[in-house]
Design a protein around this motif. Structure first.
Motif, short mmCIF file in Angstrom:
data_model
loop_
_atom_site.label_atom_id
_atom_site.label_comp_id
_atom_site.label_asym_id
_atom_site.label_seq_id
_atom_site.Cartn_x
_atom_site.Cartn_y
_atom_site.Cartn_z
N GLU A 189 0.84 -1.20 0.00
CA GLU A 189 0.00 0.00 0.00
C GLU A 189 0.87 1.25 0.00
O GLU A 189 0.64 2.20 -0.78
N GLN A 190 1.86 1.29 0.87
CA GLN A 190 2.74 2.45 0.96
C GLN A 190 3.60 2.62 -0.29
O GLN A 190 3.79 3.74 -0.78
N ALA A 191 4.09 1.50 -0.82
CA ALA A 191 4.92 1.59 -2.03
C ALA A 191 4.11 2.05 -3.23
O ALA A 191 4.57 2.91 -4.02
N LEU A 192 2.90 1.52 -3.40
CA LEU A 192 2.04 1.95 -4.50
C LEU A 192 1.67 3.42 -4.38
O LEU A 192 1.67 4.17 -5.37
N ARG A 193 1.33 3.86 -3.16
CA ARG A 193 0.97 5.27 -2.96
C ARG A 193 2.13 6.19 -3.33
O ARG A 193 1.94 7.19 -4.03
N GLN A 194 3.34 5.85 -2.89
CA GLN A 194 4.49 6.71 -3.18
C GLN A 194 4.79 6.75 -4.67
O GLN A 194 5.09 7.81 -5.23
N ALA A 195 4.68 5.61 -5.34
CA ALA A 195 4.91 5.58 -6.79
C ALA A 195 3.85 6.40 -7.53
O ALA A 195 4.15 7.11 -8.49
N ALA A 196 2.60 6.31 -7.07
CA ALA A 196 1.53 7.06 -7.71
C ALA A 196 1.66 8.57 -7.47
O ALA A 196 1.38 9.37 -8.36
N LEU A 197 2.09 8.96 -6.29
CA LEU A 197 2.30 10.38 -6.01
C LEU A 197 3.46 10.94 -6.83
O LEU A 197 3.42 12.08 -7.30
N ASP A 198 4.49 10.13 -7.01
CA ASP A 198 5.59 10.53 -7.90
C ASP A 198 5.08 10.71 -9.33
O ASP A 198 5.46 11.67 -10.01
N ALA A 199 4.20 9.82 -9.77
CA ALA A 199 3.60 9.95 -11.11
C ALA A 199 2.77 11.22 -11.22
O ALA A 199 2.80 11.91 -12.25
N ALA A 200 2.05 11.57 -10.17
CA ALA A 200 1.23 12.79 -10.18
C ALA A 200 2.11 14.03 -10.33
O ALA A 200 1.80 14.92 -11.14
N ALA A 201 3.18 14.10 -9.56
CA ALA A 201 4.08 15.26 -9.64
C ALA A 201 4.71 15.36 -11.03
O ALA A 201 4.85 16.47 -11.58
N TRP A 202 5.08 14.23 -11.60
CA TRP A 202 5.69 14.24 -12.93
C TRP A 202 4.68 14.69 -14.00
O TRP A 202 5.01 15.53 -14.84
N CYS A 203 3.47 14.15 -13.97
CA CYS A 203 2.45 14.54 -14.96
C CYS A 203 2.15 16.04 -14.88
O CYS A 203 2.01 16.72 -15.90
N TRP A 204 2.03 16.54 -13.66
CA TRP A 204 1.77 17.98 -13.48
C TRP A 204 2.89 18.81 -14.08
O TRP A 204 2.65 19.81 -14.75
N SER A 205 4.13 18.41 -13.83
CA SER A 205 5.29 19.15 -14.35
C SER A 205 5.29 19.16 -15.87
O SER A 205 5.55 20.20 -16.50
N VAL A 206 5.00 18.01 -16.51
CA VAL A 206 5.00 17.93 -17.96
C VAL A 206 3.88 18.78 -18.56
O VAL A 206 4.12 19.58 -19.49
N LEU A 207 2.68 18.66 -18.04
CA LEU A 207 1.56 19.42 -18.58
C LEU A 207 1.71 20.92 -18.33
O LEU A 207 1.38 21.74 -19.19
N LYS A 208 2.21 21.30 -17.18
CA LYS A 208 2.38 22.72 -16.87
C LYS A 208 3.43 23.35 -17.76
O LYS A 208 3.32 24.52 -18.13
N GLY A 209 4.45 22.59 -18.12
CA GLY A 209 5.52 23.14 -18.95
C GLY A 209 5.30 23.02 -20.45
O GLY A 209 6.14 23.42 -21.23
N SER A 210 4.16 22.41 -20.85
CA SER A 210 3.91 22.21 -22.27
C SER A 210 2.97 23.27 -22.81
O SER A 210 2.35 24.02 -22.06
N SER A 211 2.84 23.29 -24.10
CA SER A 211 1.91 24.22 -24.76
C SER A 211 0.67 23.50 -25.26
O SER A 211 -0.05 24.02 -26.11
N TYR A 212 0.40 22.28 -24.74
CA TYR A 212 -0.67 21.48 -25.27
C TYR A 212 -1.96 21.61 -24.49
O TYR A 212 -3.00 21.14 -24.91
N HIS A 213 -1.95 22.24 -23.29
CA HIS A 213 -3.18 22.35 -22.53
C HIS A 213 -3.82 23.73 -22.72
O HIS A 213 -3.18 24.66 -23.17
#
Length: 212
Positions: free
Chosen positions: A188-212
């Protein structure tokens, strides 16, 4: 050879079928597996002060060998996969990983909405994943000593088919996983941490792109 009379044959046939069915039940039905539930992966507080103005669809992850079912996987010597006897997760591994990603991304506050394909979201952005690891590491004669989750992520713009980014979210949590309750908490803890890392990465990519 003496032939059996018709009444005797009519009596023996149902009796034989009953015994055969009983033997089949005894031999083919294993004991039911006890279910270990993984709790919600949402963070205690939002990760982002403001969301990017877009929604995101999380595809059902693609599992590597041995991770397509509900059994709790043990990895020996980086090559051999075994399963915990008598226990299973509450859903197959791909659904657990997808559920953790959706819960973490939704709870992160980084997006206006996150869901699966059947949720009817109006967005071209799609997060796909491969589950490379969702195991407990184990030495040959020792209890599991590390929970491992590794998700290989791709963020895709469905309008033009452009891959916006790739990322590997990898987590290992050391612990004493000798009992079923500990197995649930560790994964549970490992999955949560991996998913939160994925959330931070997705936010960074979308925020820095010109596609949204």
């Amino acid at each position: 050879m003496q032939r059996l009379s018709l009444p005797v044959r009519l009596f023996l046939c149902p009796a034989f079928l009953f015994l055969a069915a009983g033997c089949t039940d005894l031999l083919s039905k294993p004991d039911p597996l006890h279910i270990i539930i993984l709790n919600e992966a949402a963070p205690a507080a939002p990760l982002c002060s403001s969301p990017v103005p877009t929604q995101l669809v999380v595809a059902l992850p693609d599992p590597h060998a041995g991770l397509d079912g509900e059994r709790i996987a043990l990895l020996l010597g980086e090559r051999e996969v075994r399963y915990v006897s008598g226990y299973r997760w509450d859903a197959p591994a791909p659904f657990l990983a997808q559920r953790a990603l959706v819960e973490a991304l939704n709870g992160s506050g980084c997006f206006t909405g996150v869901g699966v394909g059947s949720d009817g979201l109006n967005t071209p952005y799609r997060l796909s994943a491969q589950i490379r690891r969702m195991h407990f590491k184990q030495d040959a004669s020792q209890p599991p000593h590390a929970a491992q989750v590794e998700l290989s992520l791709i963020l895709l713009n469905g309008i033009n088919g452009k891959i916006m980014g790739r990322h590997v979210s990898s987590v290992e949590r050391q612990g004493d996983y000798a009992d079923p309750y500990a197995l649930g908490v560790g994964m549970e803890q490992a999955l949560r941490q991996a998913a939160l890392d994925a959330a931070a990465w997705c936010w960074s990519v979308l925020k820095g792109s010109s596609y949204h």
